[in-house]
Design an enzyme around this catalytic site. Structure first.
Site, mmCIF file in Angstrom:
data_model
loop_
_atom_site.group_PDB
_atom_site.id
_atom_site.type_symbol
_atom_site.label_atom_id
_atom_site.label_comp_id
_atom_site.label_asym_id
_atom_site.label_seq_id
_atom_site.Cartn_x
_atom_site.Cartn_y
_atom_site.Cartn_z
ATOM 1 N N ASP A 184 0.845 -1.204 0.000
ATOM 2 C CA ASP A 184 0.000 0.000 0.000
ATOM 3 C C ASP A 184 0.874 1.247 0.000
ATOM 4 O OD1 ASP A 184 -2.398 -1.366 0.094
ATOM 5 O OD2 ASP A 184 -2.768 -1.005 2.215
ATOM 6 N N MET A 185 0.321 2.356 -0.501
ATOM 7 C CA MET A 185 1.078 3.615 -0.426
ATOM 8 C C MET A 185 0.505 4.462 0.706
ATOM 9 S SD MET A 185 3.716 5.015 -1.608
ATOM 10 C CE MET A 185 4.133 4.309 -3.189
ATOM 11 N N ARG A 201 -1.387 -0.636 -8.565
ATOM 12 C CA ARG A 201 -2.740 -0.173 -8.238
ATOM 13 C C ARG A 201 -2.730 1.360 -8.318
ATOM 14 N NH1 ARG A 201 -3.940 -0.768 -2.218
ATOM 15 N NH2 ARG A 201 -3.916 -2.993 -2.634
ATOM 16 N N THR A 260 -10.949 2.375 -7.735
ATOM 17 C CA THR A 260 -11.792 3.555 -7.524
ATOM 18 C C THR A 260 -13.256 3.133 -7.519
ATOM 19 O OG1 THR A 260 -12.357 5.753 -8.367
ATOM 20 C CG2 THR A 260 -11.914 4.069 -10.023
ATOM 21 N N HIS A 261 -14.092 3.979 -6.884
ATOM 22 C CA HIS A 261 -15.545 3.773 -6.948
ATOM 23 C C HIS A 261 -16.162 4.803 -7.889
ATOM 24 C CE1 HIS A 261 -13.946 2.844 -2.902
ATOM 25 N NE2 HIS A 261 -14.521 1.694 -3.168
ATOM 26 N N LYS A 275 -6.658 7.445 -5.992
ATOM 27 C CA LYS A 275 -6.608 8.912 -5.956
ATOM 28 C C LYS A 275 -5.740 9.383 -4.786
ATOM 29 C CE LYS A 275 -11.054 9.565 -8.219
ATOM 30 N NZ LYS A 275 -12.383 10.185 -8.196
HETATM 31 P P1 FDA Z 1 -13.989 9.624 -5.134
HETATM 32 O O1 FDA Z 1 -13.634 9.868 -3.711
HETATM 33 O O2 FDA Z 1 -13.888 10.736 -6.100
HETATM 34 O O3 FDA Z 1 -15.436 9.025 -5.180
HETATM 35 C C1 FDA Z 1 -16.049 8.642 -6.415
HETATM 36 C C2 FDA Z 1 -17.458 8.196 -6.134
HETATM 37 O O4 FDA Z 1 -17.432 7.049 -5.289
HETATM 38 C C3 FDA Z 1 -18.291 9.271 -5.400
HETATM 39 O O5 FDA Z 1 -19.611 9.191 -5.863
HETATM 40 C C4 FDA Z 1 -18.197 8.838 -3.971
HETATM 41 O O6 FDA Z 1 -19.328 9.266 -3.231
HETATM 42 C C5 FDA Z 1 -18.123 7.323 -4.088
HETATM 43 N N1 FDA Z 1 -17.329 6.835 -2.967
HETATM 44 C C6 FDA Z 1 -16.015 7.014 -2.768
HETATM 45 N N2 FDA Z 1 -15.638 6.474 -1.594
HETATM 46 C C7 FDA Z 1 -16.760 5.977 -1.065
HETATM 47 C C8 FDA Z 1 -17.052 5.320 0.133
HETATM 48 N N3 FDA Z 1 -16.127 5.097 1.064
HETATM 49 N N4 FDA Z 1 -18.339 4.936 0.356
HETATM 50 C C9 FDA Z 1 -19.314 5.177 -0.531
HETATM 51 N N5 FDA Z 1 -19.100 5.810 -1.691
HETATM 52 C C10 FDA Z 1 -17.848 6.205 -1.945
HETATM 53 N N6 FDA Z 1 -5.360 5.222 -0.836
HETATM 54 C C11 FDA Z 1 -4.055 5.406 -0.541
HETATM 55 O O7 FDA Z 1 -3.645 6.543 -0.281
HETATM 56 N N7 FDA Z 1 -3.191 4.339 -0.520
HETATM 57 C C12 FDA Z 1 -3.582 3.075 -0.828
HETATM 58 O O8 FDA Z 1 -2.762 2.146 -0.821
HETATM 59 C C13 FDA Z 1 -4.949 2.873 -1.149
HETATM 60 N N8 FDA Z 1 -5.446 1.635 -1.457
HETATM 61 C C14 FDA Z 1 -6.716 1.487 -1.926
HETATM 62 C C15 FDA Z 1 -7.178 0.254 -2.387
HETATM 63 C C16 FDA Z 1 -8.432 0.143 -2.959
HETATM 64 C C17 FDA Z 1 -8.901 -1.179 -3.481
HETATM 65 C C18 FDA Z 1 -9.291 1.298 -3.051
HETATM 66 C C19 FDA Z 1 -10.640 1.226 -3.696
HETATM 67 C C20 FDA Z 1 -8.868 2.493 -2.548
HETATM 68 C C21 FDA Z 1 -7.596 2.608 -1.964
HETATM 69 N N9 FDA Z 1 -7.159 3.831 -1.460
HETATM 70 C C22 FDA Z 1 -5.830 3.982 -1.137
HETATM 71 C C23 FDA Z 1 -8.134 4.930 -1.200
HETATM 72 C C24 FDA Z 1 -8.211 5.919 -2.351
HETATM 73 O O9 FDA Z 1 -7.045 6.679 -2.399
HETATM 74 C C25 FDA Z 1 -9.427 6.845 -2.212
HETATM 75 O O10 FDA Z 1 -9.330 7.568 -1.016
HETATM 76 C C26 FDA Z 1 -10.760 6.135 -2.213
HETATM 77 O O11 FDA Z 1 -10.764 5.092 -3.141
HETATM 78 C C27 FDA Z 1 -11.911 7.102 -2.584
HETATM 79 O O12 FDA Z 1 -11.690 7.614 -3.864
HETATM 80 P P2 FDA Z 1 -12.461 7.144 -5.194
HETATM 81 O O13 FDA Z 1 -11.427 6.801 -6.193
HETATM 82 O O14 FDA Z 1 -13.420 6.068 -4.931
HETATM 83 O O15 FDA Z 1 -13.132 8.445 -5.752
#
Ligand code: FDA
Length: 310
Positions: free
Chosen positions: A135-136, A187, A229-230, A190
């Protein structure tokens, strides 16, 4: 900007001991939406449940307040125990670790303890044909994490170790290019930490644009990409990009967090995309849970509704 203010406010409130105690006392039922359980067995059960929907798993033992070298080594032992348990249960283990949890930055016998312990974990995962993603974490750790990734990649090969890049950091596109010689399994996320403007884009639009550029560049270089990402609009664009550029569905996967956008995870898997859920488990669930709440008011509402129900 509003996103950042919300995240900061939630993380500040969540950091207060009285709030933590109240949530710990009443919150486990709600945390279960995002955390598989406290033991390896509960996490392994979640792996089997997701498999029924064609979703792969990434196991993540929670543990962020690990201070002493002995605790770091114990934490690594616990990850290895989980690898053994998964293997014994017929699962090819795929796990994520935070190098800080296994001792990064602490020196023992003349070597970084994080590297020593990561090596032990990856060696065992490799025995089982498994994979370990590093992980980062926050920006001061990026240089060392990338250097240690390079070392471990050299020792165990890209089939068994990968890492993460964060699109919110200005430096990341350059970092990605600098790793191309390894054809690494990366991976792309954001970024989850509160970072200053001196190192990270303050505007979400810039983070999102950088995210797309990183995924496309990594695909174009012929590397396997974990699109973590979601964000539905990004997921859609990546699908279209792959289609337009003849990139096969085997060359990338979508990754999402356990319990989040379960509908989207199932739909993508049903459409033939590789999908992997990141399954956190362990007794140390509170900080992870707080970060999920900080990500979106929707999750805070989910928890509030649960609390009001009593
Ligand atoms: P964004 O935050 O822009 O959200 C996009 C959409 O998804 C929005 O509609 C939002 O409401 C919805 N959404 C996002 N998060 C949600 C939640 N928790 N519940 C419900 N809806 C949600 N970070 C890091 O710094 N180091 C790491 O190693 C990792 N590893 C990692 C693994 C995996 C599998 C994931 C999915 C994420 C990570 N992250 C991470 C976290 C990442 O950096 C980021 O903070 C989250 O994924 C939220 O960003 P989104 O890309 O989903 O987009």
């Amino acid at each position: 900007m509003i996103d950042q203010l919300y995240r900061k406010a939630v993380l500040t409130v969540a950091g207060q001991k009285t709030i933590e105690n109240a949530v710990r006392a009443r919150g486990w039922g709600m945390a279960q939406r995002f955390v598989a359980g406290e033991t390896p067995q509960t996490a392994i059960q979640a792996v089997h449940d997701l498999k029924k929907d064609g979703i792969m798993a990434n196991l993540d033992l929670l543990g962020e307040f690990i201070e002493s070298p002995a605790q770091c080594t114990q934490f690594a032992d616990n990850v290895i125990t989980m690898l053994d348990a998964a293997h014994a249960d017929g699962i090819t283990p795929y796990v994520s670790i935070k190098l800080s949890s296994v001792g990064q930055g602490k020196t023992e016998d003349g070597e970084d303890l994080g590297l020593t312990n990561a090596r032990r974990i990856i060696r065992r995962a490799k025995e089982y044909g498994g994979f370990v993603c590093l992980d980062m974490e926050d920006h001061p750790r990026v240089d060392q994490t990338l250097a240690q990734f390079r070392t471990l990649h050299g020792e165990f090969g890209g089939q068994h170790v990968g890492t993460v890049l964060q699109s919110y950091l200005y430096r990341t596109e350059k970092d990605r290019g600098s790793l191309d010689d390894l054809t690494p399994n990366l991976r792309i996320v954001k970024g989850a930490y509160l970072e200053p403007e001196t190192v990270a884009y303050p505007q979400k639009a810039d983070v999102d644009a950088a995210y797309r550029r990183l995924v496309y560049a990594h695909m174009n270089a012929g590397n396997y990409v974990n699109v973590a990402t979601h964000d539905e609009s990004i997921i859609h664009d990546v699908q279209m990009y792959a289609l337009a550029h003849g990139i096969s569905k085997d060359a990338f996967e979508f990754q999402m967090l356990y319990g989040i956008r379960r509908d989207l995870q199932r739909n993508l898997a049903a459409a033939g995309y590789r999908v992997r859920a990141y399954i956190p488990y362990g007794r140390d669930w509170y900080p992870y849970f707080s970060r999920r709440i900080a990500e979106t008011p929707r999750n805070a509402m989910f928890v509030l509704r649960g609390m009001l129900k009593g």
